[in-house]
Design an enzyme around this catalytic site. Structure first.
Site, PDB file in Angstrom:
ATOM      1  N   HIS A 251      -8.456   3.690   3.449  1.00 30.83           N
ATOM      2  CA  HIS A 251      -8.546   4.529   4.643  1.00 30.83           C
ATOM      3  C   HIS A 251      -9.992   4.717   5.104  1.00 30.83           C
ATOM      4  O   HIS A 251     -10.257   4.922   6.290  1.00 30.83           O
ATOM      5  CB  HIS A 251      -7.973   5.930   4.364  1.00 30.83           C
ATOM      6  CG  HIS A 251      -6.484   6.017   4.399  1.00 30.83           C
ATOM      7  ND1 HIS A 251      -5.684   5.413   3.471  1.00 30.83           N
ATOM      8  CD2 HIS A 251      -5.644   6.672   5.261  1.00 30.83           C
ATOM      9  CE1 HIS A 251      -4.414   5.687   3.743  1.00 30.83           C
ATOM     10  NE2 HIS A 251      -4.362   6.439   4.825  1.00 30.83           N
TER      11      HIS A 251
ATOM     12  N   GLU B  43      -5.582  10.130   8.698  1.00 27.97           N
ATOM     13  CA  GLU B  43      -4.193  10.033   9.129  1.00 27.97           C
ATOM     14  C   GLU B  43      -3.838  11.045  10.213  1.00 27.97           C
ATOM     15  O   GLU B  43      -2.825  10.875  10.905  1.00 27.97           O
ATOM     16  CB  GLU B  43      -3.263  10.175   7.928  1.00 27.97           C
ATOM     17  CG  GLU B  43      -3.387   9.014   6.956  1.00 27.97           C
ATOM     18  CD  GLU B  43      -2.207   8.870   6.031  1.00 27.97           C
ATOM     19  OE1 GLU B  43      -1.370   9.800   5.991  1.00 27.97           O
ATOM     20  OE2 GLU B  43      -2.121   7.839   5.351  1.00 27.97           O
TER      21      GLU B  43
ATOM     22  N   CYS C 292     -11.348   3.331  -1.052  1.00 30.13           N
ATOM     23  CA  CYS C 292     -10.042   3.709  -0.526  1.00 30.13           C
ATOM     24  C   CYS C 292      -9.921   3.010   0.815  1.00 30.13           C
ATOM     25  O   CYS C 292     -10.864   3.028   1.617  1.00 30.13           O
ATOM     26  CB  CYS C 292      -9.919   5.224  -0.360  1.00 30.13           C
ATOM     27  SG  CYS C 292      -8.400   5.743   0.497  1.00 30.13           S
TER      28      CYS C 292
ATOM     29  N   CYS D  62      -4.156  -1.189  -2.422  1.00 24.94           N
ATOM     30  CA  CYS D  62      -4.219   0.263  -2.633  1.00 24.94           C
ATOM     31  C   CYS D  62      -5.013   0.485  -3.911  1.00 24.94           C
ATOM     32  O   CYS D  62      -4.644  -0.022  -4.972  1.00 24.94           O
ATOM     33  CB  CYS D  62      -2.803   0.828  -2.768  1.00 24.94           C
ATOM     34  SG  CYS D  62      -2.710   2.572  -3.250  1.00 24.94           S
TER      35      CYS D  62
ATOM     36  N   ASP E 101       0.861  -1.188   0.000  1.00 27.44           N
ATOM     37  CA  ASP E 101       0.000   0.000   0.000  1.00 27.44           C
ATOM     38  C   ASP E 101       0.893   1.231   0.000  1.00 27.44           C
ATOM     39  O   ASP E 101       2.060   1.177   0.411  1.00 27.44           O
ATOM     40  CB  ASP E 101      -0.913   0.016   1.226  1.00 27.44           C
ATOM     41  CG  ASP E 101      -1.921   1.165   1.175  1.00 27.44           C
ATOM     42  OD1 ASP E 101      -2.833   1.102   0.333  1.00 27.44           O
ATOM     43  OD2 ASP E 101      -1.776   2.127   1.941  1.00 27.44           O
ATOM     44  N   SER E 102       0.335   2.346  -0.431  1.00 30.55           N
ATOM     45  CA  SER E 102       1.091   3.597  -0.434  1.00 30.55           C
ATOM     46  C   SER E 102       1.343   4.116   0.976  1.00 30.55           C
ATOM     47  O   SER E 102       2.169   5.006   1.163  1.00 30.55           O
ATOM     48  CB  SER E 102       0.348   4.661  -1.252  1.00 30.55           C
ATOM     49  OG  SER E 102      -0.936   4.903  -0.689  1.00 30.55           O
TER      50      SER E 102
END
Length: 284
Positions: A205, A169, A203, A74, A11-12
């Site tokens: 996240h 984040e 996504c 991702c 993942d990024s």
């Protein structure tokens, strides 16, 4: 033969840990190496060429660590890099780079978009689905194209949510500060069609925002996260490809790598992965 041949998960940054968590719950017996390219995140705002270059570099590193199978956990990497890696790079990887039998044709790289689009039509009653994603994923049109292959009758609506990853984040995903941006993008998406009854969090996240999202959509709306879907798809893939499954080592080991601060990664990983981890730093 390389003794330790884990399944690689890339993942990024941190989001792919939500996918890894579900995979480990489903398939705990395998060894896994997670690589987060935190030094170069976010990928969502970068060009196709840049995302492809970064992703390929990280995939090659996972191959170097003995991985036969790599999951791009991702959406941006899956949208912008997966096809080129599968079609251009895997067939031309020089055999023997990592030991006997580790040539390109015997390696696999899978993404998170196809497993999701193969099943999304099973969840909607109105035939109208909404995709919530980064700008990069939305602009790639990957979900629109892939859903058309499996469920051509569906109407697909998209909304880019560039503020959602920073909210997560920065630890704002469950605080009042997130409400404005969550509601803003949901209102924009639902304004495209009031009959959208299924939302895909495209996504990794975004599952951390699911409680906020539920506050601003009709109660009957189905909200799909990708972790469980990808885990089920991986289990099915290994069942259908015993030649790959036999090469995945099974010691229940977990390794975590980051291209940036290990202290930052370990702190954030607790939120995304659901338990404490200890990472090692990788310099690419």
């Amino acid at each position: 033969m390389v003794e330790n041949q884990p399944i690689g998960v890339f993942d990024s940054g941190y989001g792919g840990l939500t996918v890894l968590r579900e995979i480990v719950q489903k398939l705990p017996q395998y060894d896994y190496v997670y690589l987060g390219d935190n030094a170069r995140t976010p990928y969502g705002t970068r060009s196709f060429e840049t995302v492809y270059h970064y992703t390929l570099e990280c995939v090659r590193h996972l191959f170097d660590r003995g991985c036969r199978l790599v999951i791009l956990a991702c959406n941006t990497a899956s949208a912008k890099a997966l096809r080129n890696i599968q079609q251009l790079d895997l067939p031309t990887l020089a055999p023997g780079l990592d030991g006997p039998g580790l040539d390109g044709p015997n390696r696999r790289v899978l993404g998170v978009i196809r497993p999701t689009t193969e099943v999304i039509g099973n969840y909607t009653k109105t035939g109208q689905v909404g995709i919530l994603a980064t700008r990069g994923t939305v602009s790639s049109e990957s979900y629109v194209v892939e859903i058309e292959k499996f469920f051509p009758e569906l109407r697909v609506f998209q909304e880019a949510c560039p503020m959602w990853v920073p909210l997560v984040e920065n630890g704002e995903y469950d605080r009042p500060g997130a409400d404005y941006f969550v509601r803003q993008h949901l209102d924009r998406l639902l304004a495209q069609s009031p009959d959208i009854d299924t939302l895909l969090l495209a996504c990794t996240h975004y599952p951390l925002l699911v409680n906020k999202i539920r506050q601003y959509v009709p109660a009957e709306t189905t909200i799909l996260s990708q972790g469980g879907i990808v885990a089920d798809s991986l289990a099915d893939y290994l069942l259908r490809h015993p030649e790959i499954e036999r090469q995945c080592s099974q010691h229940g080991q977990r390794t975590f790598l980051t291209t940036d601060s290990t202290a930052d990664f370990d702190r954030q990983a607790t939120v995304f992965y659901g338990e404490a981890v200890r990472s090692d730093m990788l310099v690419l």
